[in-house]
Design a protein around this motif. Structure first.
Motif, mmCIF file in Angstrom:
data_model
loop_
_atom_site.group_PDB
_atom_site.id
_atom_site.type_symbol
_atom_site.label_atom_id
_atom_site.label_comp_id
_atom_site.label_asym_id
_atom_site.label_seq_id
_atom_site.Cartn_x
_atom_site.Cartn_y
_atom_site.Cartn_z
ATOM 1 N N SER A 193 0.909 -1.215 -0.149
ATOM 2 C CA SER A 193 -0.042 0.007 -0.009
ATOM 3 C C SER A 193 0.782 1.121 -0.103
ATOM 4 O O SER A 193 0.695 2.250 -0.738
ATOM 5 C CB SER A 193 -0.771 0.049 1.165
ATOM 6 O OG SER A 193 -1.779 -1.194 1.386
ATOM 7 N N THR A 194 1.905 1.317 0.922
ATOM 8 C CA THR A 194 2.804 2.231 1.012
ATOM 9 C C THR A 194 3.466 2.742 -0.521
ATOM 10 O O THR A 194 3.408 3.956 -1.024
ATOM 11 C CB THR A 194 3.767 2.172 2.045
ATOM 12 O OG1 THR A 194 3.292 1.725 3.221
ATOM 13 C CG2 THR A 194 4.547 3.348 2.332
ATOM 14 N N ARG A 297 -4.598 -7.936 10.917
ATOM 15 C CA ARG A 297 -4.122 -8.756 9.985
ATOM 16 C C ARG A 297 -4.583 -10.170 10.843
ATOM 17 O O ARG A 297 -3.785 -10.761 11.424
ATOM 18 C CB ARG A 297 -2.672 -8.697 9.667
ATOM 19 C CG ARG A 297 -2.328 -7.432 8.901
ATOM 20 C CD ARG A 297 -0.727 -7.305 8.415
ATOM 21 N NE ARG A 297 -0.760 -6.578 7.534
ATOM 22 C CZ ARG A 297 -0.315 -5.185 7.662
ATOM 23 N NH1 ARG A 297 -0.387 -4.772 8.905
ATOM 24 N NH2 ARG A 297 -0.211 -4.399 6.612
HETATM 25 N N1 LIG Z 1 10.020 1.175 3.501
HETATM 26 C C1 LIG Z 1 9.374 1.234 4.844
HETATM 27 N N2 LIG Z 1 10.265 1.215 5.755
HETATM 28 C C2 LIG Z 1 9.702 1.319 7.137
HETATM 29 N N3 LIG Z 1 8.292 0.937 6.972
HETATM 30 C C3 LIG Z 1 7.434 0.860 6.239
HETATM 31 C C4 LIG Z 1 7.818 0.669 5.096
HETATM 32 N N4 LIG Z 1 7.106 0.627 3.982
HETATM 33 C C5 LIG Z 1 5.871 0.236 4.889
HETATM 34 N N5 LIG Z 1 6.153 0.460 5.959
HETATM 35 C C6 LIG Z 1 5.322 0.287 7.146
HETATM 36 O O1 LIG Z 1 4.946 -0.857 7.274
HETATM 37 C C7 LIG Z 1 3.645 -1.107 7.526
HETATM 38 C C8 LIG Z 1 2.793 -2.146 6.562
HETATM 39 O O2 LIG Z 1 2.956 -1.407 5.440
HETATM 40 P P1 LIG Z 1 1.766 -1.512 4.285
HETATM 41 O O3 LIG Z 1 2.158 -0.646 3.106
HETATM 42 O O4 LIG Z 1 0.540 -1.391 4.808
HETATM 43 O O5 LIG Z 1 2.177 -3.286 3.828
HETATM 44 P P2 LIG Z 1 1.200 -3.908 2.889
HETATM 45 O O6 LIG Z 1 0.147 -3.252 2.158
HETATM 46 O O7 LIG Z 1 2.105 -4.957 2.236
HETATM 47 O O8 LIG Z 1 0.541 -4.746 4.013
HETATM 48 C C9 LIG Z 1 2.910 0.186 7.810
HETATM 49 O O9 LIG Z 1 2.892 0.482 8.914
HETATM 50 C C10 LIG Z 1 4.138 1.022 6.724
HETATM 51 O O10 LIG Z 1 3.851 2.472 7.473
#
Ligand SMILES: Nc1ncnc2c1ncn2[C@@H]1O[C@H](COP(=O)(O)OP(=O)(O)O)[C@@H](O)[C@H]1O
Ligand SMILES: O=C(O)C1=C[C@@H](OP(=O)(O)O)[C@@H](O)[C@H](O)C1
Length: 387
Positions: A193-194, A297
């Protein structure tokens, strides 16, 4: 097998809006810029509902020229250049807030372009911009606006550097994408997502989180509740329907749920676009998940125990069960490889921008190769036939 639900009115509305979105894409800033920089000498018409600004930058050459080396009328530069520079700084600073790495090192890694470029950045008119059309509950990307940086000028330059690298790379990628969707796959917490939101923003694509669309379709506020009230199978059926529906759209970045890769039918749909696997070491995943908690989750939620240890143990089991399913993706973005390239000893030093930039590079290599070789290899084509 779980019962399939009829998509809710909200979901139908989202789909209708996607239809509108597709026609709006004709006015998307990047399209305008491409058209403008290649063929026209008059300013492109801005669609009234698109808050786009044109960024005219002269990098090193002393005057502003378009891609066919024609001089850009000065008046435009003044009209559009200044606010767009601010937009560039806004994007950069927003990204820094998300945790930028050093711009110089990255410029060295990917090479700086010195020729004149014309690009565009959209400002945060969330309602009007296509990227703003996203599923209920999905956090919108923060509006792009300049903030004061404690790091002073050097940070500011690095940030602008990074924003421009991202923007330029996204233009190169777009050129070969033909509107194909991007599906991000990877374990829970891998950053789909990020990173997906950043990719959508720079590509001018719309971002969707498939978990959120399932929540909407089912009419429940969380995936955890869907698992609890119905079942995992019920969730998976709806996840497959959502991915099937999305696969008929164009210009989307989709963050899939971590388990979407286990169903072959999902691959059949995702292979209509381009799939990107965010490959993150389990320790890093467990650290991230322990930090935010496991409540959202359900597969990781444990009533007791140390959150890191519990998350790590469950993630290890899932990774084993899923075997090579993630490796079906067209592109693999390995955080360990990026960290090694950037000289970091730990993947936790990588920012979402680092990862988005590497994703664009990998996507570009894939699409360019794809356009040379015609498309999938024979074995890939055979595999898709069997799904
Ligand atoms: N590069 C990064 N470094 C540190 N934390 C991150 C990074 N990318 C994502 N996060 C954090 O990790 C968590 C999960 O990220 P998310 O984008 O929701 O993952 P997914 O969609 O794959 O489950 C969130 O709290 C996000 O802020
Ligand atoms: O890996 C999985 O099986 C799952 C991942 C989750 O999505 P994220 O990867 O976005 O956390 C969500 O779909 C559900 O909890 C199941």
């Amino acid at each position: 097998m779980g019962r399939r639900v009829t998509p809710s009115a909200d979901y139908a509305t989202t789909r209708q809006r996607l239809g509108i979105l597709r026609s709006r894409q004709v006015h998307a800033p990047l399209f305008q810029v491409r058209t403008f920089s290649r063929f026209h000498h008059s300013p492109p018409q801005q669609s009234p509902d698109t808050c786009s600004l044109f960024l005219c930058l002269s990098l090193g050459a002393g005057e502003t020229r378009d891609r066919s080396s024609r001089r850009v009328p000065e008046q435009w530069w003044w009209q559009s250049g200044r606010p767009a520079m601010e937009a560039g700084v806004g994007l950069a600073l927003q990204s820094r807030a998300a945790g930028f790495g050093t711009g110089r090192r990255r410029t060295a890694m990917y090479g700086a372009e010195s020729r004149c470029q014309i690009g565009s950045l959209r400002l945060g008119d969330q309602l009007a911009s296509p990227a703003a059309v996203r599923a209920r509950g999905t956090k919108p990307v923060a509006p792009l606006r300049a903030k004061k940086s404690a790091g002073g000028h050097e940070n500011l330059h690095n940030s602008v550097d990074e924003a421009l690298l991202l923007k330029r790379k996204s233009e190169d990628v777009l050129f070969h994408m033909n509107g194909r969707c991007i599906y991000l796959v990877g374990m829970m917490g891998s950053g789909k997502s990020t990173v997906g939101k950043i990719l959508a923003e720079v590509l001018g694509y719309s971002f969707f989180d498939s978990d959120k669309l399932v929540e909407q379709a089912v009419g429940m506020p969380s995936v955890a509740q869907i698992f609890k009230v119905h079942s995992e199978a019920f969730f998976r059926d709806n996840e497959s329907s959502v991915l099937r529906d999305l696969s008929s759209m164009r210009r989307l970045v989709v963050a899939t749920g971590g388990g979407a890769v286990i169903r072959p039918v999902n691959w059949k749909n995702m292979k209509k676009g381009l799939s990107v696997w965010l490959d993150v070491p389990l320790e890093a995943l467990a650290r991230r998940i322990a930090k935010v908690g496991t409540a959202s989750r359900p597969l990781l939620d444990q009533p007791s125990g140390d959150p890191y240890t519990m998350a790590f143990s469950k993630l290890s089991t899932l990774a084993e069960q899923r075997g090579d399913a993630y490796a079906n993706a067209d592109v693999r973005v390995s955080l360990e490889e990026i960290a090694a390239k950037l000289g970091h000893d730990d993947v936790s030093k990588l920012t979402p921008i680092d990862i988005a930039l590497e994703s664009l590079h990998k996507i570009e290599s894939f699409v360019m190769e794809d356009s040379v070789t015609g498309s999938q290899t024979e074995s890939q084509a055979q595999w898709i036939q069997t799904l």
